[in-house]
Design a protein around this motif. Structure first.
Motif, PDB file in Angstrom:
ATOM      1  N   TRP A   1       0.896  -1.164   0.000  1.00 45.26           N
ATOM      2  CA  TRP A   1       0.000   0.000   0.000  1.00 45.26           C
ATOM      3  C   TRP A   1       0.929   1.206   0.000  1.00 45.26           C
ATOM      4  O   TRP A   1       1.349   1.669   1.059  1.00 45.26           O
ATOM      5  N   PHE A  30       1.868   4.351   0.302  1.00 48.06           N
ATOM      6  CA  PHE A  30       1.529   5.720   0.712  1.00 48.06           C
ATOM      7  C   PHE A  30       2.672   6.695   0.436  1.00 48.06           C
ATOM      8  O   PHE A  30       2.475   7.902   0.506  1.00 48.06           O
ATOM      9  N   TRP A  58      16.062   1.861  -1.566  1.00 46.53           N
ATOM     10  CA  TRP A  58      16.604   2.033  -0.202  1.00 46.53           C
ATOM     11  C   TRP A  58      15.555   1.885   0.894  1.00 46.53           C
ATOM     12  O   TRP A  58      15.860   2.003   2.071  1.00 46.53           O
ATOM     13  N   GLY A  59      14.325   1.647   0.504  1.00 45.70           N
ATOM     14  CA  GLY A  59      13.271   1.494   1.494  1.00 45.70           C
ATOM     15  C   GLY A  59      12.636   0.115   1.440  1.00 45.70           C
ATOM     16  O   GLY A  59      13.018  -0.800   2.176  1.00 45.70           O
ATOM     17  N   LEU A 105      13.471  -3.538   3.487  1.00 44.08           N
ATOM     18  CA  LEU A 105      12.507  -4.109   4.441  1.00 44.08           C
ATOM     19  C   LEU A 105      12.035  -5.489   3.982  1.00 44.08           C
ATOM     20  O   LEU A 105      11.849  -6.393   4.795  1.00 44.08           O
ATOM     21  N   ARG A 121      14.606  -8.088   4.715  1.00 40.56           N
ATOM     22  CA  ARG A 121      14.630  -8.464   6.143  1.00 40.56           C
ATOM     23  C   ARG A 121      13.364  -9.181   6.578  1.00 40.56           C
ATOM     24  O   ARG A 121      13.185  -9.465   7.757  1.00 40.56           O
ATOM     25  N   LEU A 149       5.483  -2.699   9.642  1.00 39.59           N
ATOM     26  CA  LEU A 149       6.690  -1.892   9.467  1.00 39.59           C
ATOM     27  C   LEU A 149       6.722  -1.266   8.061  1.00 39.59           C
ATOM     28  O   LEU A 149       7.138  -0.117   7.896  1.00 39.59           O
ATOM     29  N   PHE A 185       4.102  -0.482   6.366  1.00 32.20           N
ATOM     30  CA  PHE A 185       3.121   0.606   6.386  1.00 32.20           C
ATOM     31  C   PHE A 185       3.698   1.829   7.092  1.00 32.20           C
ATOM     32  O   PHE A 185       3.585   2.957   6.603  1.00 32.20           O
ATOM     33  N   ILE A 186       4.322   1.591   8.246  1.00 34.63           N
ATOM     34  CA  ILE A 186       4.891   2.712   8.998  1.00 34.63           C
ATOM     35  C   ILE A 186       5.909   3.442   8.117  1.00 34.63           C
ATOM     36  O   ILE A 186       5.907   4.674   8.026  1.00 34.63           O
ATOM     37  N   PHE A 187       6.756   2.671   7.426  1.00 38.05           N
ATOM     38  CA  PHE A 187       7.740   3.273   6.531  1.00 38.05           C
ATOM     39  C   PHE A 187       7.039   4.158   5.494  1.00 38.05           C
ATOM     40  O   PHE A 187       7.405   5.324   5.304  1.00 38.05           O
ATOM     41  N   ILE A 191       3.947   5.523   5.318  1.00 35.65           N
ATOM     42  CA  ILE A 191       3.210   6.703   5.777  1.00 35.65           C
ATOM     43  C   ILE A 191       4.159   7.749   6.360  1.00 35.65           C
ATOM     44  O   ILE A 191       3.976   8.953   6.174  1.00 35.65           O
ATOM     45  N   VAL A 192       5.209   7.275   7.023  1.00 40.88           N
ATOM     46  CA  VAL A 192       6.151   8.210   7.647  1.00 40.88           C
ATOM     47  C   VAL A 192       7.003   8.919   6.589  1.00 40.88           C
ATOM     48  O   VAL A 192       7.281  10.115   6.701  1.00 40.88           O
ATOM     49  N   VAL A 193       7.378   8.193   5.534  1.00 45.22           N
ATOM     50  CA  VAL A 193       8.125   8.852   4.450  1.00 45.22           C
ATOM     51  C   VAL A 193       7.252   9.939   3.814  1.00 45.22           C
ATOM     52  O   VAL A 193       7.714  11.071   3.575  1.00 45.22           O
ATOM     53  N   PHE A 204       7.189  12.804   6.174  1.00 43.89           N
ATOM     54  CA  PHE A 204       8.497  13.476   6.231  1.00 43.89           C
ATOM     55  C   PHE A 204       8.647  14.407   5.023  1.00 43.89           C
ATOM     56  O   PHE A 204       9.074  15.562   5.162  1.00 43.89           O
ATOM     57  N   LEU A 247       2.472   7.238  17.225  1.00 44.15           N
ATOM     58  CA  LEU A 247       3.118   6.067  16.623  1.00 44.15           C
ATOM     59  C   LEU A 247       4.631   6.134  16.833  1.00 44.15           C
ATOM     60  O   LEU A 247       5.276   5.131  17.152  1.00 44.15           O
ATOM     61  N   THR A 250       9.318  12.281  12.315  1.00 46.38           N
ATOM     62  CA  THR A 250       9.266  11.283  11.243  1.00 46.38           C
ATOM     63  C   THR A 250      10.657  10.747  10.924  1.00 46.38           C
ATOM     64  O   THR A 250      10.826   9.559  10.647  1.00 46.38           O
ATOM     65  N   LEU A 284      11.931   6.825  10.999  1.00 49.81           N
ATOM     66  CA  LEU A 284      12.625   6.162   9.885  1.00 49.81           C
ATOM     67  C   LEU A 284      13.944   5.556  10.346  1.00 49.81           C
ATOM     68  O   LEU A 284      14.282   4.432   9.967  1.00 49.81           O
ATOM     69  N   PHE A 318      14.751   1.328  10.383  1.00 47.39           N
ATOM     70  CA  PHE A 318      15.856   0.649   9.709  1.00 47.39           C
ATOM     71  C   PHE A 318      16.955   0.181  10.675  1.00 47.39           C
ATOM     72  O   PHE A 318      17.531  -0.877  10.483  1.00 47.39           O
TER      73      PHE A 318
END
Lengths: 296, 285
Positions: free
Chosen positions: A38, A40, A85-86, A90, A93, A99, A101-103, A105-107, A110, B217, B264, B268, B272
């Motif tokens: 998803w 985002f 790089w994202g 992930l 790993r 995780l 999703f968090i990546f 939405i947070v990107v 940011f 979060l 944010t 991140l 990672f």
């Protein structure tokens, strides 16, 4: 009092408005279909594309074609970077979906904050004046922007269709979307497919953002809300169906415009959230399209 | 001194928020980001009950908390039928949609916000008394979450989170556990919201938007998801850290996005470099 002309005008205007929603929706649906994320981050990519075009066109005075090409190049590069790089890190790993999703939405957030810092929170558009030439066709006002937007959207969708259906790389995307592990056994690189899907999505989003920016103003936080319609369209159109997402975006745009006839205008934007709930609760797998339109 | 008390009160409120969110997302594995909405529901409910109907503040706080709990049950009954990504998207829609609705409700102050809310305490000891109240309640919430997640019931929650199908095949009711932890977590967020309203005495829809979701979060992820101490550490760190930026005396147009980038960016980094959060190792021992 309602008459046919009013209804036709609403239908035409919502069709024209749906052009950028269609592009956002098919970009989102494509990455969900191929990379199973998803994405985002797309909201951030939309912001990057818009403000790159804004800087080029309004800041440095570049012609629109050059400004668009600049925005597109930056957006594609940012989208590819988010994959390499994202998501790829992930995925390698075996990170849980939360995780990822968090990546995503947070990107997106940011990028929105970074854009606020650089460009401020004042609404900005890509053109100094948003007036367009108007033609009256049988009582329906058709603007030159409407015609341009429909032509560009049709061209972008046509090119995507041709790429997916008639090129080898496009077929590889289908193969990875269907079964990534099996595709790898046949020598198809899933990572390359994800990368291509991200790049195509960024290109589609850039066209959509250009259309949006020549008609309305943008603030750094706007893309996330614009994305929500793309998400609803993707679910409504049936997960995995890019065509379905595009058609659902047209339907949602029509619904939102037509709602002005029955609900006060200040509640118009809330309607889309109500639709989201109904869709997720009652149609979580969306509606199935006939096979020739991409349904299964 | 007043400033220090305000920071302490914020730490306490965010400890309640982050711990209750951790119960839902960290221990329960329910990926919802609509937590600030229950914070908002109780804040508005408590403020309006007191302002418009003259309900005493302590009673209004309890009513606000119960209202948030009831609303969470109403939301969870249909939406917990779906899970994973769908729940997440539904919660995102609920989050954005609810903020949009508040903006249009006149008696709740609409987009310009609700002003003139009465404070829980008054007089020269207002802030220390409030800090003590919030501090005690924060400790109680952390203890409650710990108790809930570390006994027999806690093991059931973890089993449900780790393999729901297997859990259900043993005859256990996963849905009941989900609804319970969602309701308890949301109710506790409501308690934080009602306290917030009666200290800061101003509410606006913007305070409960997606930025607030990201902040809570962040506290949970940075502190350590699924640990008792993690959200406490996260709340302390992320409430204190931005205060350092405020001393730079930057204009608001620069400071707000800078704080957002800090939150944010930190998430991140943790995603990672240390996805299990700061308190992860201690939790495993």
């Amino acid at each position: 009092m309602l008459d046919l002309n009013v209804l036709l005008q609403i239908a035409w205007t919502s069709l024209a408005t749906s052009t950028y929603y269609v592009l956002f929706a098919i970009a989102f649906a494509l990455t969900l279909k191929v990379a199973q994320v998803w994405n985002f981050v797309q909201a951030g990519i939309m912001g990057i594309a818009f403000y790159a075009m804004f800087a080029a066109m309004r800041g440095w005075g570049w012609p629109h074609a050059a400004g668009f090409a600049f925005g597109l190049a930056i957006a594609v590069a940012a989208s590819v970077a988010s994959e390499v790089w994202g998501y790829r890190v992930l995925r390698r790993r075996r990170s849980p979906p939360l995780l990822l999703f968090i990546f995503a939405i947070v990107v997106a957030e940011f990028i929105a904050y970074a854009l606020s810092l650089v460009f401020g929170t004042e609404p900005q558009s890509l053109t100094a004046s948003m007036t367009a030439e108007i033609y009256l066709v049988g009582g329906v006002a058709i603007s030159s922007w409407d015609l341009g937007a429909l032509a560009w959207t049709a061209l972008a969708c046509g090119m995507l269709y041709a790429y997916l259906q008639f090129t080898r790389q496009g077929q590889f995307l289908h193969a990875v979307a269907d079964n990534g592990e099996l595709a790898e056994l046949y020598g198809i690189s899933a990572n390359r497919a994800y990368l291509i899907a991200m790049a195509i999505a960024a290109a589609l989003v850039s066209v959509g953002v250009y259309l949006y920016g020549t008609r309305a103003s943008m603030i750094p936080n706007a893309p996330l809300e614009l994305m929500l319609l793309a998400v609803i369209a993707t679910i409504l159109g049936g997960i995995g169906s890019v065509v379905g997402a595009g058609l659902a975006a047209v339907f949602l745009s029509l619904l939102q415009s037509a709602s002005i006839l029955v609900i006060p205008s200040q509640w118009q934007s809330s309607l889309i959230y109500l639709v989201l709930f109904i869709v997720i609760l009652f149609f979580p797998r969306g509606f199935r399209l006939p096979a020739f339109l991409g349904g299964r | 001194m007043e400033y220090l008390y305000t920071v302490l009160i914020l730490v306490g409120i965010y400890t309640i928020l982050a711990s209750s969110f951790n119960l839902i997302i960290g221990f329960g594995g329910l990926i919802s980001i609509a937590h600030p909405i229950f914070f908002a529901l109780a804040a508005y409910c408590s403020a309006i009950l007191n302002m418009r109907m003259g309900v005493p503040i302590p009673l209004a706080i309890v009513a606000g908390t119960l209202f948030a709990t009831a609303m969470s049950v109403m939301l969870s009954l249909p939406s917990l039928r779906v899970s994973g990504d769908y729940l997440l998207i539904a919660s995102l829609g609920f989050q954005l949609g609810f903020v949009e609705v508040i903006k249009n409700i006149e008696f709740a102050g609409a987009a310009s916000g609700l002003t003139g809310i009465e404070s829980l305490y008054s007089g020269p000891l207002r802030s220390p008394a409030f800090a003590a109240t919030v501090g005690l309640l924060a400790i109680a919430v952390v203890w409650l979450v710990h108790r809930l997640t570390h006994g027999e019931y806690g093991r059931a929650i973890q089993a449900m989170r780790d393999d729901e199908e297997c859990f259900a095949s043993l005859g256990r009711n996963a849905m009941a556990i989900k609804i319970t932890i969602f309701a308890v977590g949301s109710g506790l967020a409501g308690l934080a919201g009602a306290l917030y309203a009666h200290y800061f005495q101003f509410l606006s829809p913007e305070q409960f938007g997606i930025t607030q979701s990201a902040l809570i979060l962040t506290m949970v992820v940075v502190g350590g998801m699924g640990t008792t101490a993690g959200p406490v550490v996260g709340a302390l760190l992320l409430t204190a850290l931005p205060q350092a930026i405020t001393f730079l005396n930057l204009p608001v147009a620069v400071m707000a996005p800078l704080q957002g980038m800090l939150y944010t960016g930190l998430v991140l980094l943790f995603v990672f470099l240390r996805p299990a959060g700061l308190m992860a190792r201690r939790a495993r021992r």
